[in-house]
Write a protein that holds these residues in place. Structure first.
Motif, PDB file in Angstrom:
ATOM      1  N   LEU A 234       0.849  -1.197   0.000  1.00  0.00           N
ATOM      2  CA  LEU A 234       0.000   0.000   0.000  1.00  0.00           C
ATOM      3  C   LEU A 234       0.879   1.239   0.000  1.00  0.00           C
ATOM      4  N   ARG A 235       0.698   2.131  -0.983  1.00  0.00           N
ATOM      5  CA  ARG A 235       1.501   3.356  -1.012  1.00  0.00           C
ATOM      6  C   ARG A 235       0.658   4.528  -1.489  1.00  0.00           C
ATOM      7  N   LEU A 236       1.115   5.711  -1.112  1.00  0.00           N
ATOM      8  CA  LEU A 236       0.409   6.936  -1.457  1.00  0.00           C
ATOM      9  C   LEU A 236       0.818   7.415  -2.852  1.00  0.00           C
ATOM     10  N   GLY A 246       5.001  10.352  -2.103  1.00  0.00           N
ATOM     11  CA  GLY A 246       4.352   9.046  -2.267  1.00  0.00           C
ATOM     12  C   GLY A 246       4.942   7.974  -1.369  1.00  0.00           C
ATOM     13  N   VAL A 247       4.696   8.100  -0.064  1.00  0.00           N
ATOM     14  CA  VAL A 247       5.267   7.175   0.927  1.00  0.00           C
ATOM     15  C   VAL A 247       4.838   5.733   0.641  1.00  0.00           C
ATOM     16  N   LYS A 248       5.806   4.834   0.748  1.00  0.00           N
ATOM     17  CA  LYS A 248       5.589   3.430   0.353  1.00  0.00           C
ATOM     18  C   LYS A 248       5.405   2.515   1.558  1.00  0.00           C
ATOM     19  N   SER A 249       4.845   1.335   1.294  1.00  0.00           N
ATOM     20  CA  SER A 249       4.694   0.280   2.324  1.00  0.00           C
ATOM     21  C   SER A 249       4.197   0.875   3.642  1.00  0.00           C
TER      22      SER A 249
HETATM   23  N1  MTE Z   1       8.866   5.834   0.373  1.00  0.00           N
HETATM   24  C1  MTE Z   1       9.783   5.272   1.190  1.00  0.00           C
HETATM   25  N2  MTE Z   1       9.352   4.586   2.250  1.00  0.00           N
HETATM   26  N3  MTE Z   1      11.121   5.402   0.987  1.00  0.00           N
HETATM   27  C2  MTE Z   1      11.611   6.127  -0.069  1.00  0.00           C
HETATM   28  O1  MTE Z   1      12.855   6.230  -0.216  1.00  0.00           O
HETATM   29  N4  MTE Z   1      11.087   7.503  -2.032  1.00  0.00           N
HETATM   30  C3  MTE Z   1      10.125   8.488  -2.549  1.00  0.00           C
HETATM   31  C4  MTE Z   1       8.722   7.893  -2.712  1.00  0.00           C
HETATM   32  N5  MTE Z   1       8.369   7.077  -1.556  1.00  0.00           N
HETATM   33  C5  MTE Z   1      10.678   6.746  -0.958  1.00  0.00           C
HETATM   34  C6  MTE Z   1       9.290   6.544  -0.707  1.00  0.00           C
HETATM   35  C7  MTE Z   1      10.555   9.086  -3.789  1.00  0.00           C
HETATM   36  S1  MTE Z   1      11.861  10.181  -3.686  1.00  0.00           S
HETATM   37  C8  MTE Z   1       9.920   8.851  -4.978  1.00  0.00           C
HETATM   38  S2  MTE Z   1      10.336   9.727  -6.375  1.00  0.00           S
HETATM   39  C9  MTE Z   1       8.859   7.828  -5.096  1.00  0.00           C
HETATM   40  O2  MTE Z   1       8.686   7.099  -3.881  1.00  0.00           O
HETATM   41  C10 MTE Z   1       9.233   6.843  -6.194  1.00  0.00           C
HETATM   42  O3  MTE Z   1       8.194   5.913  -6.398  1.00  0.00           O
HETATM   43  P1  MTE Z   1       8.400   4.747  -7.475  1.00  0.00           P
HETATM   44  O4  MTE Z   1       9.745   4.133  -7.196  1.00  0.00           O
HETATM   45  O5  MTE Z   1       7.285   3.781  -7.290  1.00  0.00           O
HETATM   46  O6  MTE Z   1       8.385   5.407  -8.821  1.00  0.00           O
END
Ligand code: MTE
Length: 327
Positions: A234-236, A246-249
């Motif tokens: 799940l990510r933004l 776009g924070v990931k996981s």
């Molecule tokens: N989320 C986490 N947890 N850690 C990260 O380093 N990098 C961000 C963002 N979300 C990042 C993150 C950055 S700088 C970008 S440009 C996007 O994720 C990249 O998303 P993508 O790799 O799916 O294109």
């Protein structure tokens, strides 16, 4: 003479980092050894077919979720080749090179997954992801993504409006911002063992930004569940802001009164602000934001658009704000 000649040639070939001009740095195109992505109708067909299959596929191995194509949210450009979307990433938990997240995230387990909802909210708790998503309509949407480092992509995401989740957990009137954090699992996230960033990765949105219909939480990309390197499960995705929002996981979502301090502000508040709206006229201290490279294109081949092209939909959110100051 020959050894002298050889060492001269070697000196010409081996450059010190400071003598390398930006124009000499390998382009993503060269990096992948691939020619420019061609406009290709069959590519579009493949996307459609895979999306069609995804309609039936379970997310996170449990519930079957329905995906509907939301043609209101699309872009007049071909989606970027999947191999860039899933192979040229920023996810510092797995390393800082663009190829690292795909290479190092194999051991990460995005399921089972729980999301902690807390702060100023009527229904706090630790939710199983599938419980949290039940009853929410999943959609296919194509968005532009613009990274602060001046590259961009066009990405077919699937997910759902963040507003649907917010409504479900009923924030209280005092909640002015939403803060989201990435999970901390150094045993699986290889580079969380090092102090590259102040873990966990944190991002935030003002409540009206979070409720905006363009703001989504994605669970998939290119018709399949998110690969680990893109932020499974799940990510933004906030298409009018720089990609770092776009924070990931995502493991924790909190409703708060004060503006959260996001990771890149902690890292370097001089260069990164809270809002991070794509703005070609506000120059990053180390580079211009006026143009961008649409992967895998030529260097800076596109003019960057205000709000990444979503001005009509979002400019009202910032009426009266000085966008030079509120970076
Ligand atoms: N989320 C986490 N947890 N850690 C990260 O380093 N990098 C961000 C963002 N979300 C990042 C993150 C950055 S700088 C970008 S440009 C996007 O994720 C990249 O998303 P993508 O790799 O799916 O294109």
């Amino acid at each position: 003479v020959i050894p002298q000649l050889l060492s001269k040639v070697a000196a010409m070939l081996i450059k010190k980092p400071e003598s390398i001009r930006p124009s000499e740095i390998t382009t993503p195109e060269m990096y992948y050894g691939r020619r420019r992505f061609m406009r290709d109708a069959s590519g579009a067909m493949i996307v459609a077919t895979v999306s069609g299959l995804a309609w039936h596929s379970p997310v996170n191995g449990a519930t079957t979720l329905n995906f509907t194509k939301n043609s209101k949210y699309t872009v007049d450009a071909d989606p970027t080749d999947r191999k860039y979307v899933t192979g040229y990433n920023n996810f510092y938990e797995f390393g800082t090179r663009k190829s690292d997240p795909a290479e190092n995230s194999g051991a990460f387990r995005p399921r089972p997954w729980k999301v902690e909802i807390g702060g100023l909210v009527n229904k706090p708790g630790e939710y199983e992801l599938d419980d949290l998503l039940s009853g929410i309509t999943m959609e296919d949407r194509v968005y532009r993504l613009r990274c602060v480092e001046a590259w961009s992509m066009v990405i077919p995401w699937y997910g759902f409006p963040l507003s649907a989740l917010i409504e479900k957990v009923e924030p209280q009137p005092g909640a002015k911002y939403i803060e989201m954090k990435t999970i901390v699992r150094p045993e699986e996230m290889t580079h969380q063992r090092f102090p590259i960033l102040d873990w966990p990765y944190i991002e935030g949105l003002r409540m009206d930004e979070a409720m905006h219909p363009l703001t989504i939480l994605a669970t998939g990309v290119y018709g399949a569940n998110l690969p680990n390197q893109n932020g499974a499960p799940l990510r933004l995705v906030v298409p009018w802001k720089y990609g770092f929002k776009g924070v990931k996981s995502i493991q924790s979502i909190r409703f708060v009164e004060e503006m959260p301090i996001n990771t890149w502000q902690v890292q370097n508040s001089h260069e990164y602000g809270f809002f991070a709206n794509v703005n070609p006229s506000v120059t990053h201290p180390r580079w211009s934001q006026a143009r961008e490279t649409r992967l895998p294109g030529f260097r800076k081949d596109f003019d960057t658009m205000m709000f990444n092209g979503y001005t009509d939909q979002v400019q009202h959110l910032y009426a009266g704000m000085d966008l030079e100051r509120w970076k």
